[in-house]
Design a protein around this motif. Sequence first.
Motif, PDB file in Angstrom:
ATOM      1  N   GLU A 203       0.814  -1.223   0.000  1.00  0.00           N
ATOM      2  CA  GLU A 203       0.000   0.000   0.000  1.00  0.00           C
ATOM      3  C   GLU A 203       0.842   1.265   0.000  1.00  0.00           C
ATOM      4  O   GLU A 203       0.477   2.258  -0.630  1.00  0.00           O
ATOM      5  CB  GLU A 203      -0.935  -0.013   1.220  1.00  0.00           C
ATOM      6  CG  GLU A 203      -2.021  -1.074   1.128  1.00  0.00           C
ATOM      7  CD  GLU A 203      -2.694  -1.344   2.462  1.00  0.00           C
ATOM      8  OE1 GLU A 203      -2.339  -0.653   3.456  1.00  0.00           O
ATOM      9  OE2 GLU A 203      -3.549  -2.247   2.525  1.00  0.00           O
ATOM     10  N   HIS A 204       1.965   1.256   0.705  1.00  0.00           N
ATOM     11  CA  HIS A 204       2.772   2.471   0.809  1.00  0.00           C
ATOM     12  C   HIS A 204       3.803   2.609  -0.308  1.00  0.00           C
ATOM     13  O   HIS A 204       4.053   3.719  -0.779  1.00  0.00           O
ATOM     14  CB  HIS A 204       3.494   2.527   2.169  1.00  0.00           C
ATOM     15  CG  HIS A 204       2.600   2.847   3.312  1.00  0.00           C
ATOM     16  ND1 HIS A 204       1.792   1.904   3.918  1.00  0.00           N
ATOM     17  CD2 HIS A 204       2.358   4.017   3.961  1.00  0.00           C
ATOM     18  CE1 HIS A 204       1.105   2.475   4.890  1.00  0.00           C
ATOM     19  NE2 HIS A 204       1.432   3.757   4.942  1.00  0.00           N
ATOM     20  N   LEU A 205       4.410   1.472  -0.719  1.00  0.00           N
ATOM     21  CA  LEU A 205       5.519   1.541  -1.676  1.00  0.00           C
ATOM     22  C   LEU A 205       5.159   0.993  -3.048  1.00  0.00           C
ATOM     23  O   LEU A 205       5.993   1.011  -3.956  1.00  0.00           O
ATOM     24  CB  LEU A 205       6.733   0.797  -1.128  1.00  0.00           C
ATOM     25  CG  LEU A 205       7.228   1.221   0.263  1.00  0.00           C
ATOM     26  CD1 LEU A 205       8.547   0.537   0.580  1.00  0.00           C
ATOM     27  CD2 LEU A 205       7.374   2.732   0.377  1.00  0.00           C
ATOM     28  N   GLY A 206       3.933   0.485  -3.221  1.00  0.00           N
ATOM     29  CA  GLY A 206       3.491   0.031  -4.529  1.00  0.00           C
ATOM     30  C   GLY A 206       4.159  -1.233  -5.020  1.00  0.00           C
ATOM     31  O   GLY A 206       4.150  -1.525  -6.223  1.00  0.00           O
ATOM     32  N   LEU A 207       4.757  -2.016  -4.115  1.00  0.00           N
ATOM     33  CA  LEU A 207       5.363  -3.283  -4.508  1.00  0.00           C
ATOM     34  C   LEU A 207       4.281  -4.299  -4.880  1.00  0.00           C
ATOM     35  O   LEU A 207       3.130  -4.173  -4.438  1.00  0.00           O
ATOM     36  CB  LEU A 207       6.232  -3.823  -3.372  1.00  0.00           C
ATOM     37  CG  LEU A 207       7.412  -2.930  -2.956  1.00  0.00           C
ATOM     38  CD1 LEU A 207       8.007  -3.417  -1.649  1.00  0.00           C
ATOM     39  CD2 LEU A 207       8.471  -2.887  -4.049  1.00  0.00           C
ATOM     40  N   ILE A 208       4.627  -5.291  -5.683  1.00  0.00           N
ATOM     41  CA  ILE A 208       3.673  -6.320  -6.094  1.00  0.00           C
ATOM     42  C   ILE A 208       4.302  -7.704  -5.896  1.00  0.00           C
ATOM     43  O   ILE A 208       5.519  -7.873  -6.006  1.00  0.00           O
ATOM     44  CB  ILE A 208       3.205  -6.139  -7.552  1.00  0.00           C
ATOM     45  CG1 ILE A 208       4.381  -6.028  -8.517  1.00  0.00           C
ATOM     46  CG2 ILE A 208       2.321  -4.917  -7.664  1.00  0.00           C
ATOM     47  CD1 ILE A 208       3.974  -5.842  -9.978  1.00  0.00           C
ATOM     48  N   VAL A 209       3.481  -8.688  -5.596  1.00  0.00           N
ATOM     49  CA  VAL A 209       3.961 -10.025  -5.249  1.00  0.00           C
ATOM     50  C   VAL A 209       4.181 -10.858  -6.502  1.00  0.00           C
ATOM     51  O   VAL A 209       3.320 -10.934  -7.374  1.00  0.00           O
ATOM     52  CB  VAL A 209       2.970 -10.736  -4.305  1.00  0.00           C
ATOM     53  CG1 VAL A 209       3.415 -12.168  -4.032  1.00  0.00           C
ATOM     54  CG2 VAL A 209       2.849  -9.965  -2.988  1.00  0.00           C
ATOM     55  N   SER A 210       5.343 -11.512  -6.569  1.00  0.00           N
ATOM     56  CA  SER A 210       5.635 -12.460  -7.645  1.00  0.00           C
ATOM     57  C   SER A 210       5.231 -13.878  -7.265  1.00  0.00           C
ATOM     58  O   SER A 210       4.706 -14.620  -8.096  1.00  0.00           O
ATOM     59  CB  SER A 210       7.132 -12.435  -7.974  1.00  0.00           C
ATOM     60  OG  SER A 210       7.541 -11.163  -8.409  1.00  0.00           O
ATOM     61  N   ASP A 211       5.498 -14.284  -6.023  1.00  0.00           N
ATOM     62  CA  ASP A 211       5.179 -15.638  -5.556  1.00  0.00           C
ATOM     63  C   ASP A 211       4.806 -15.616  -4.087  1.00  0.00           C
ATOM     64  O   ASP A 211       5.427 -14.901  -3.288  1.00  0.00           O
ATOM     65  CB  ASP A 211       6.371 -16.582  -5.736  1.00  0.00           C
ATOM     66  CG  ASP A 211       6.494 -17.126  -7.141  1.00  0.00           C
ATOM     67  OD1 ASP A 211       5.593 -17.877  -7.566  1.00  0.00           O
ATOM     68  OD2 ASP A 211       7.478 -16.784  -7.828  1.00  0.00           O
ATOM     69  N   PHE A 212       3.795 -16.413  -3.752  1.00  0.00           N
ATOM     70  CA  PHE A 212       3.411 -16.678  -2.368  1.00  0.00           C
ATOM     71  C   PHE A 212       3.776 -18.116  -2.014  1.00  0.00           C
ATOM     72  O   PHE A 212       3.634 -19.021  -2.842  1.00  0.00           O
ATOM     73  CB  PHE A 212       1.895 -16.534  -2.180  1.00  0.00           C
ATOM     74  CG  PHE A 212       1.384 -15.128  -2.077  1.00  0.00           C
ATOM     75  CD1 PHE A 212       1.779 -14.293  -1.049  1.00  0.00           C
ATOM     76  CD2 PHE A 212       0.465 -14.646  -3.004  1.00  0.00           C
ATOM     77  CE1 PHE A 212       1.282 -12.993  -0.941  1.00  0.00           C
ATOM     78  CE2 PHE A 212      -0.039 -13.365  -2.906  1.00  0.00           C
ATOM     79  CZ  PHE A 212       0.367 -12.532  -1.878  1.00  0.00           C
ATOM     80  N   LEU A 213       4.213 -18.334  -0.769  1.00  0.00           N
ATOM     81  CA  LEU A 213       4.374 -19.669  -0.215  1.00  0.00           C
ATOM     82  C   LEU A 213       3.453 -19.808   0.992  1.00  0.00           C
ATOM     83  O   LEU A 213       3.227 -18.846   1.728  1.00  0.00           O
ATOM     84  CB  LEU A 213       5.818 -19.927   0.209  1.00  0.00           C
ATOM     85  CG  LEU A 213       6.906 -19.837  -0.864  1.00  0.00           C
ATOM     86  CD1 LEU A 213       8.266 -20.195  -0.262  1.00  0.00           C
ATOM     87  CD2 LEU A 213       6.602 -20.711  -2.055  1.00  0.00           C
ATOM     88  N   TYR A 214       2.946 -21.017   1.206  1.00  0.00           N
ATOM     89  CA  TYR A 214       2.090 -21.297   2.367  1.00  0.00           C
ATOM     90  C   TYR A 214       2.594 -22.566   3.039  1.00  0.00           C
ATOM     91  O   TYR A 214       3.282 -23.395   2.423  1.00  0.00           O
ATOM     92  CB  TYR A 214       0.624 -21.446   1.946  1.00  0.00           C
ATOM     93  CG  TYR A 214       0.388 -22.459   0.847  1.00  0.00           C
ATOM     94  CD1 TYR A 214       0.180 -23.809   1.134  1.00  0.00           C
ATOM     95  CD2 TYR A 214       0.398 -22.063  -0.496  1.00  0.00           C
ATOM     96  CE1 TYR A 214      -0.019 -24.740   0.129  1.00  0.00           C
ATOM     97  CE2 TYR A 214       0.199 -22.986  -1.509  1.00  0.00           C
ATOM     98  CZ  TYR A 214      -0.008 -24.327  -1.188  1.00  0.00           C
ATOM     99  OH  TYR A 214      -0.192 -25.245  -2.192  1.00  0.00           O
TER     100      TYR A 214
END
Length: 380
Positions: A203-214
């Motif tokens: 929200e603050h830096l506009g980064l976006i996720v490439s991969d999630f791990l669970y």
Amino acid sequence: MFDRTDRHGPHTGLHSEHGALAGEHPGRAKNPVIKVHDLAWLEFEKPDLPRAEVFARAFGFTPALSTEHELHLRGTDPGAPCVLIRKGARSKFLGPAFRAGAPGDVLRLAEATGRRVTPLPEALGGIAVDLADPSGLRVRVVSDLDELPALPPQEPHTFNFGHEVRRANLTQRPPREPARVQRLGHVVLQTTRYRKALDWYLEHLGLIVSDFLYHPGQRERGPVMSFIRCDRGATPSDHHTLAMVLGPADRYVHSAYQVADLDALAAGGEYLRDRGYHHSWGIGRHIQGSQLFDYWRDPDGFMVEHFSDGDLFDDTLEPGWAPMSASGLAQWGPPATADFLGTRPGRESLRELRAMLSALREENEFDGRRLLGLLKAARS
């Protein structure tokens, strides 16, 4: 004989080309305050700057500033230093600095967060706004920096691939010398407030996720690790500039620095080994990010990585999802070591055990079920 189509092989399901299920985290904010362009540098305190400089030179940095109280380390690429180290009573990671993506973004971020814009030291130039993420880590966003000129790079080798001949009547003799760091690639952080921290950075830096791990068997509880890149629109950026993982303590995990190619990484590693530095894990090729890797510890115990040939994504790719596991850390290479995983007996593992006991008594995202999931992932 092992069947290469066997669906029960160790990497089955670990390549995260498959996306989110309905209702899962989208991996980006709809309307971020700003979009940072890249990591600028990382800041540390260390008690012995001469010792830090000796290791830095062996690892492949060039000092841009070296005084009794401060050490700036740079790569061969033009721009800012990669690492800033100040003299302190004990070794400590102070936080990352991100480079703003557009003129005026530092002012915009300061206004949105109620923070003050301050000038940076003369050796760096420019301005900064200092924030605190949900873990309490100082996060600095900077702009208008004085740019250091490029240094002579370490040229990549010319390879004969299969029957494609690119090198004839010439030998390949890479010298055993320090790899020349080109630039800072990414930093990995552990936090007890993973989901809150993740959303804050998006929200603050506009980064976006490439991969999630669970955690295995816990996908319904949401991700516990994310590999996060800068949003540069149609211009590809590193698969991850920041990675975050849920854990029992808020801490630095490692940082990574790009080198020219596999020979630079391997010969540079032999140079470090010859001088008695502690090798943590490698050489191998990761799954998330695909980069060639080799991990070392500096004399203060901080883990640092040489990497090369990493993935680059533009803003069109959606996040992948995969289970977390020790075997899923690499496509090939030696098994992840106890040192890399933080399970080697010693002060660090004892500190992590104490952190686990403390975290389970506090109100955060690291609970008993998450602990079981982490232990299962480490054993897999």
